[in-house]
Design an enzyme around this catalytic site. Structure first.
Site, PDB file in Angstrom:
ATOM      1  N   SER A 135       3.055  -5.022  -4.787  1.00 47.62           N
ATOM      2  CA  SER A 135       2.167  -5.481  -5.853  1.00 47.62           C
ATOM      3  C   SER A 135       1.851  -4.327  -6.790  1.00 47.62           C
ATOM      4  O   SER A 135       1.399  -3.265  -6.357  1.00 47.62           O
ATOM      5  CB  SER A 135       0.870  -6.038  -5.255  1.00 47.62           C
ATOM      6  OG  SER A 135       0.067  -6.632  -6.234  1.00 47.62           O
ATOM      7  N   ALA A 136       2.073  -4.536  -8.090  1.00 44.15           N
ATOM      8  CA  ALA A 136       1.992  -3.444  -9.059  1.00 44.15           C
ATOM      9  C   ALA A 136       0.598  -2.861  -9.200  1.00 44.15           C
ATOM     10  O   ALA A 136       0.454  -1.657  -9.458  1.00 44.15           O
ATOM     11  CB  ALA A 136       2.500  -3.929 -10.420  1.00 44.15           C
ATOM     12  N   HIS A 137      -0.444  -3.669  -9.068  1.00 48.76           N
ATOM     13  CA  HIS A 137      -1.781  -3.123  -9.304  1.00 48.76           C
ATOM     14  C   HIS A 137      -2.230  -2.170  -8.210  1.00 48.76           C
ATOM     15  O   HIS A 137      -3.244  -1.499  -8.353  1.00 48.76           O
ATOM     16  CB  HIS A 137      -2.805  -4.253  -9.489  1.00 48.76           C
ATOM     17  CG  HIS A 137      -3.160  -4.986  -8.233  1.00 48.76           C
ATOM     18  ND1 HIS A 137      -2.385  -5.976  -7.699  1.00 48.76           N
ATOM     19  CD2 HIS A 137      -4.219  -4.867  -7.406  1.00 48.76           C
ATOM     20  CE1 HIS A 137      -2.943  -6.444  -6.607  1.00 48.76           C
ATOM     21  NE2 HIS A 137      -4.058  -5.782  -6.388  1.00 48.76           N
ATOM     22  N   GLN A 148       0.804  -1.217   0.000  1.00 46.67           N
ATOM     23  CA  GLN A 148       0.000   0.000   0.000  1.00 46.67           C
ATOM     24  C   GLN A 148       0.838   1.269   0.000  1.00 46.67           C
ATOM     25  O   GLN A 148       0.353   2.323  -0.398  1.00 46.67           O
ATOM     26  CB  GLN A 148      -0.936   0.008   1.219  1.00 46.67           C
ATOM     27  CG  GLN A 148      -2.090  -0.962   1.127  1.00 46.67           C
ATOM     28  CD  GLN A 148      -3.055  -0.630  -0.002  1.00 46.67           C
ATOM     29  OE1 GLN A 148      -3.080   0.479  -0.527  1.00 46.67           O
ATOM     30  NE2 GLN A 148      -3.863  -1.604  -0.381  1.00 46.67           N
ATOM     31  N   CYS A 162     -21.185  -7.424   7.255  1.00 45.05           N
ATOM     32  CA  CYS A 162     -22.424  -7.469   6.476  1.00 45.05           C
ATOM     33  C   CYS A 162     -22.163  -7.620   4.982  1.00 45.05           C
ATOM     34  O   CYS A 162     -23.074  -7.896   4.218  1.00 45.05           O
ATOM     35  CB  CYS A 162     -23.234  -6.193   6.712  1.00 45.05           C
ATOM     36  SG  CYS A 162     -23.552  -5.822   8.437  1.00 45.05           S
TER      37      CYS A 162
END
Length: 465
Positions: A194-196, A177, A322
């Protein structure tokens, strides 16, 4: 339609798109081959590795491209643990790590290893001293995220890394992040990303193992990526991932954009509690990612809230039970001890518009009010007056009913018992264990605790006023 879920997957960066298309034409060959097309592909792969290493702050030969961030986490954990097997088999991690770390810990424990989970405070932050206290003689590896993916709280990585180095225990940092916003500080040993998460294409992860760190790759090996990630590299995606990360880190506008998004998130943090009653904004208000804010709304079904916001044109995420197929709250919110029902995570992508944030703030109060009305939630405000003396309590049967119903039923009757008397809520919803105490903290009532019940659990609340 404003997309406010960059923490799940950021939109493809324009630079990544251009690099991807170019690499499809130039980088389709095997970079391990010596002919012209292979040499051209190898040049692209080496340039991508150098660019990514520069953004991370490591040597190019320390960085491996993997098929995903999760693959990088699993490879990093098991490679580091295997290399330390003679020292010990205890894995230490915080209670709010990404599920990829928790899943790896489960496999490690099933294989005979041990796991120590370090708790966090109500803001979702670990105390570096508590991590240091867990670095006993059999500690083999510590895992700590640089910043939390659900609430945005930054962790004291540099301080923890110093403790780990002093104890001779490697530290794996999950930087998925935070990497777009800057390098991770401190003498960490292993890093994953992580690239995405930063606007690169999906299917590309980073695994960095610093020189001097003992590491034993697990599983079948081959000659690619130093044996740490076997298989043919997705070279166009790798090139696009490195290009977008370098573009985000470019001196021109990068820091300014982070500051701009921090201001927009600060506006959301300040105004949501003013606009919507009975809301808890969670996560550290200062030591946080610049683009992410999370809040939870009392008496609201998380799935219904997300659907209504989607209908209003906003894509957001949630850690509420939920919205979960498991019917259990997010492990992050649970570890923090904060309200989980009606949870909304807003994570702004680069270039998010101020006008869209303002429209979100304008739409949110009506959306929350409509969902609360649908569930028959009580009006906002303190419980109505009652006689000051203690008296008999009330039992509320909420068995078989999901969040937020148990809390709503509690709120409806708390004013019917005298001060000092109790309301007992019978519930078999796992979220009640988290949300009833959180409701008590928000409404200044006393949470007495749990009692055994014939079915479900009996949650006891005493009225204070």
């Amino acid at each position: 339609m404003p997309y406010f879920d960059a923490a799940s997957a950021a939109p493809l960066h324009p630079v990544a798109r251009e690099a991807l298309l170019a690499a499809l034409d130039e980088g389709w060959a095997d970079p391990a081959r010596l002919y012209r097309e292979g040499r051209r592909a190898r040049l692209l792969l080496d340039a991508a590795r150098e660019a990514a290493a520069g953004a991370v702050g490591c040597r190019p030969d320390e960085l491996t491209f993997t098929p995903s961030g999760t693959h990088a986490v699993h490879s990093g954990i098991f490679g580091a643990l295997a290399a330390r097997r003679r020292v010990g088999r205890r894995l230490v991690h915080s209670a709010v790590e990404h599920s990829s770390v928790l899943h790896a810990a489960e496999v490690h424990a099933a294989d005979g290893g041990t796991v120590t989970e370090v708790p966090v405070d109500r803001a979702g932050r670990v105390a570096a001293a508590e991590v240091a206290a867990a670095l006993g003689g059999d500690a083999a590896l510590v895992c700590l995220q640089s910043a939390n993916h659900e609430v945005g709280t930054e962790q004291p990585v540099a301080e923890v890394a110093a403790h780990c180095r002093a104890a001779g225990v490697p530290l794996l940092v999950d930087a998925a992040q935070s990497l777009a916003w800057g390098p991770v500080p401190g003498p960490w040993s292993v890093l994953t990303a992580s690239a995405h998460k930063w606007g690169g294409p999906p299917g590309v992860g980073l695994l960095v193992v610093r020189k001097g760190t003992r590491f034993a790759p697990q599983g079948p090996l081959d000659e690619r990526e130093s044996g740490r990630s076997p298989g043919f590299e997705n070279l166009p995606a790798v090139v696009a991932a490195a290009a977008s990360l370098r573009a985000l880190r470019a001196a021109e506008g990068g820091a300014d954009e982070a500051g701009r998004l921090r201001g927009l998130v600060g506006r959301i943090r300040a105004r949501v509690p003013e606009l919507v009653p009975d809301v808890e904004v969670v996560g550290d208000p200062v030591r946080r990612l610049p683009h992410l804010v999370t809040f939870s709304c009392l008496y609201v079904d998380g799935e219904a809230l997300l659907h209504e916001l989607d209908r209003a044109g906003f894509s957001v995420s949630s850690g509420s039970s939920c919205t979960s197929s498991t019917l259990t709250p997010s492990h992050v919110l649970r570890a923090m001890g904060v309200l989980s029902e009606g949870n909304v995570r807003v994570s702004l992508p680069w270039g998010a518009q101020e006008a869209d944030v303002e429209r979100f703030l304008a739409v949110l109060p009506e959306v929350v009010a409509s969902v609360r009305e649908r569930f028959g939630a009580p009006a906002a405000g303190p419980a109505r007056p009652a006689a000051p003396e203690a008296g008999p309590g009330i039992v509320v049967d909420a068995l078989g009913r999901r969040c937020p119903v148990p809390v709503i039923e509690l709120a409806k009757v708390i004013g019917e018992v005298p001060v000092g008397s109790t309301v007992t809520v019978l519930s078999d919803d796992a979220a009640a264990r988290q949300d009833i105490p959180a409701w008590c903290a928000m409404r200044e009532q006393e949470y007495v605790g749990e009692e055994p019940a014939e079915r479900g659990v009996a949650y006891v609340v005493r009225r204070r006023g």
